[in-house]
Design an enzyme around this catalytic site. Structure first.
Site, PDB file in Angstrom:
ATOM      1  N   ASP A  67       0.813  -1.221   0.000  1.00 47.82           N
ATOM      2  CA  ASP A  67       0.000   0.000   0.000  1.00 47.82           C
ATOM      3  C   ASP A  67       0.845   1.269   0.000  1.00 47.82           C
ATOM      4  O   ASP A  67       2.061   1.223   0.208  1.00 47.82           O
ATOM      5  CB  ASP A  67      -0.972  -0.010   1.193  1.00 47.82           C
ATOM      6  CG  ASP A  67      -0.307  -0.399   2.516  1.00 47.82           C
ATOM      7  OD1 ASP A  67       0.931  -0.474   2.556  1.00 47.82           O
ATOM      8  OD2 ASP A  67      -1.025  -0.618   3.501  1.00 47.82           O
ATOM      9  N   ASN A 136      -7.926  -2.938  14.109  1.00 52.75           N
ATOM     10  CA  ASN A 136      -9.294  -3.275  13.694  1.00 52.75           C
ATOM     11  C   ASN A 136      -9.291  -4.446  12.712  1.00 52.75           C
ATOM     12  O   ASN A 136     -10.294  -4.718  12.072  1.00 52.75           O
ATOM     13  CB  ASN A 136      -9.986  -2.040  13.087  1.00 52.75           C
ATOM     14  CG  ASN A 136      -9.226  -1.486  11.882  1.00 52.75           C
ATOM     15  OD1 ASN A 136      -8.253  -2.074  11.440  1.00 52.75           O
ATOM     16  ND2 ASN A 136      -9.684  -0.353  11.377  1.00 52.75           N
ATOM     17  N   HIS A 138      -7.420  -4.617  10.020  1.00 55.98           N
ATOM     18  CA  HIS A 138      -7.118  -4.294   8.622  1.00 55.98           C
ATOM     19  C   HIS A 138      -5.801  -4.914   8.199  1.00 55.98           C
ATOM     20  O   HIS A 138      -4.874  -5.069   8.991  1.00 55.98           O
ATOM     21  CB  HIS A 138      -7.204  -2.784   8.334  1.00 55.98           C
ATOM     22  CG  HIS A 138      -6.066  -1.948   8.808  1.00 55.98           C
ATOM     23  ND1 HIS A 138      -6.241  -0.806   9.555  1.00 55.98           N
ATOM     24  CD2 HIS A 138      -4.734  -2.049   8.617  1.00 55.98           C
ATOM     25  CE1 HIS A 138      -5.073  -0.257   9.807  1.00 55.98           C
ATOM     26  NE2 HIS A 138      -4.137  -0.992   9.252  1.00 55.98           N
ATOM     27  N   GLU A 143      -9.863  -1.927   5.064  1.00 52.63           N
ATOM     28  CA  GLU A 143     -10.519  -1.599   6.325  1.00 52.63           C
ATOM     29  C   GLU A 143     -11.760  -2.465   6.530  1.00 52.63           C
ATOM     30  O   GLU A 143     -12.275  -3.065   5.583  1.00 52.63           O
ATOM     31  CB  GLU A 143     -10.924  -0.117   6.305  1.00 52.63           C
ATOM     32  CG  GLU A 143      -9.748   0.846   6.197  1.00 52.63           C
ATOM     33  CD  GLU A 143      -9.028   1.063   7.522  1.00 52.63           C
ATOM     34  OE1 GLU A 143      -9.234   0.265   8.461  1.00 52.63           O
ATOM     35  OE2 GLU A 143      -8.262   2.030   7.618  1.00 52.63           O
TER      36      GLU A 143
HETATM   37  C1  GLP Z   1      -0.638   0.447   8.701  1.00 52.85           C
HETATM   38  C2  GLP Z   1      -0.311  -0.350   7.438  1.00 52.85           C
HETATM   39  C3  GLP Z   1      -0.570  -1.813   7.612  1.00 52.85           C
HETATM   40  C4  GLP Z   1       0.028  -2.295   8.913  1.00 52.85           C
HETATM   41  C5  GLP Z   1      -0.642  -1.583  10.068  1.00 52.85           C
HETATM   42  C6  GLP Z   1      -0.176  -2.063  11.436  1.00 52.85           C
HETATM   43  O1  GLP Z   1      -1.955   0.902   8.745  1.00 52.85           O
HETATM   44  N1  GLP Z   1      -1.000   0.100   6.280  1.00 52.85           N
HETATM   45  O2  GLP Z   1      -0.022  -2.520   6.508  1.00 52.85           O
HETATM   46  O3  GLP Z   1      -0.132  -3.671   9.047  1.00 52.85           O
HETATM   47  O4  GLP Z   1      -0.367  -0.221   9.925  1.00 52.85           O
HETATM   48  O5  GLP Z   1       0.964  -1.373  11.815  1.00 52.85           O
HETATM   49  P1  GLP Z   1       1.860  -1.717  13.054  1.00 52.85           P
HETATM   50  O6  GLP Z   1       2.714  -2.869  12.641  1.00 52.85           O
HETATM   51  O7  GLP Z   1       2.680  -0.478  13.260  1.00 52.85           O
HETATM   52  O8  GLP Z   1       0.966  -2.039  14.197  1.00 52.85           O
END
Ligand code: GLP
Length: 242
Positions: A67, A136, A138, A143
């Site tokens: 992304d 959540n 995702h 989402e």
């Molecule tokens: C962002 C990214 C996701 C990632 C998520 C969790 O929103 N787009 O790909 O998995 O954060 O991040 P973290 O690993 O910092 O908890």
């Protein structure tokens, strides 16, 4: 699903890096699906370490990221392109031409999504897709409530995701409101999926995602339907399922 429980973040990162490096060693021209977020940073560090020791060669590896924020330039320090450059690409011998992150500055984001789908297809699909998980549920920026059958598409970020990511920006207002993300369909087509989780605050969502009903409200729950998922976590996020 295979679950690897680690003592701590460092050990979890090492296990995850082991799985990615197995792909690189067995298939030097493999396609790595890569992720951002804080969780995989330790895994990337470990891969760089092994590269520096001469154990890994990325010269033929291709990569495709999940992304990117709409509106952020590759040089913006919160763009996911910048994240990948600083956390991995700049430190190993991957060919920059073989690295792919959606273009957040594309004048036509919809057309960019189509181009990105073509890139993934032209590579013959993804050998291993690394995934972090949002609170959540995702994955990438898919989402809660998004259709499972989408490929790369433009999304409006939820308030919760914007808040969670605000810590990386000067203020919440600076967090982009839209992103381009690979869809669940693209993710599910990866031949293997490697989920990395860390921290107690992920325990509830890990339980919901892997042991709850498979519903679009919990995007990661679809992973229960994938035949080759590896879940790597330290003890805290796995505490409710072990
Ligand atoms: C962002 C990214 C996701 C990632 C998520 C969790 O929103 N787009 O790909 O998995 O954060 O991040 P973290 O690993 O910092 O908890």
């Amino acid at each position: 699903m295979k679950i690897y429980v680690s003592e701590d973040y460092k050990d979890m990162s090492r296990k995850a890096a082991n799985i990615v490096s197995a792909h690189v060693i067995l298939n030097p021209a493999c396609v790595l699906g890569l992720a951002t977020g804080s969780t995989p940073i330790g895994m990337y560090k470990q891969l760089i370490d092994w590269y520096n020791k001469g154990d890994l060669d990325f010269s033929q590896v291709k990569s495709v990221n999940l992304d990117e924020y709409v509106g952020l330039a590759p040089t913006h320090d919160q763009s996911y392109r910048y994240f990948m450059q600083t956390n991995l690409f700049d430190h190993v011998n991957i060919d920059p031409a073989n690295t792919n992150v959606p273009n957040g500055l594309a004048s036509d984001p919809e057309a960019e999504c189509e181009r990105y789908n073509q890139v993934i297809r032209s590579m013959g699909g993804i050998d291993v897709q690394v995934l972090g998980m949002g609170h959540n549920g995702h994955i990438g920026f898919n989402e809660p409530g998004h259709a499972f059958e989408l490929e790369t598409h433009v999304v409006n970020l939820t308030e919760r995701t914007i808040e969670a990511n605000a810590r990386f920006f000067a203020s919440k207002d600076e967090v982009p409101k839209r992103a381009i993300t690979m869809g669940i369909k693209s993710i599910m087509q990866a031949r293997q999926i490697l989920v990395v989780v860390s921290g107690e605050d992920k325990a509830e969502i890990v339980k919901k995602a892997f042991y709850g009903p498979v519903v679009p409200e919990v995007p990661a729950s679809i992973l229960q339907m994938h035949a080759n998922v590896v879940l790597c976590g330290d003890k805290a996020p796995l505490s409710k399922i072990m």
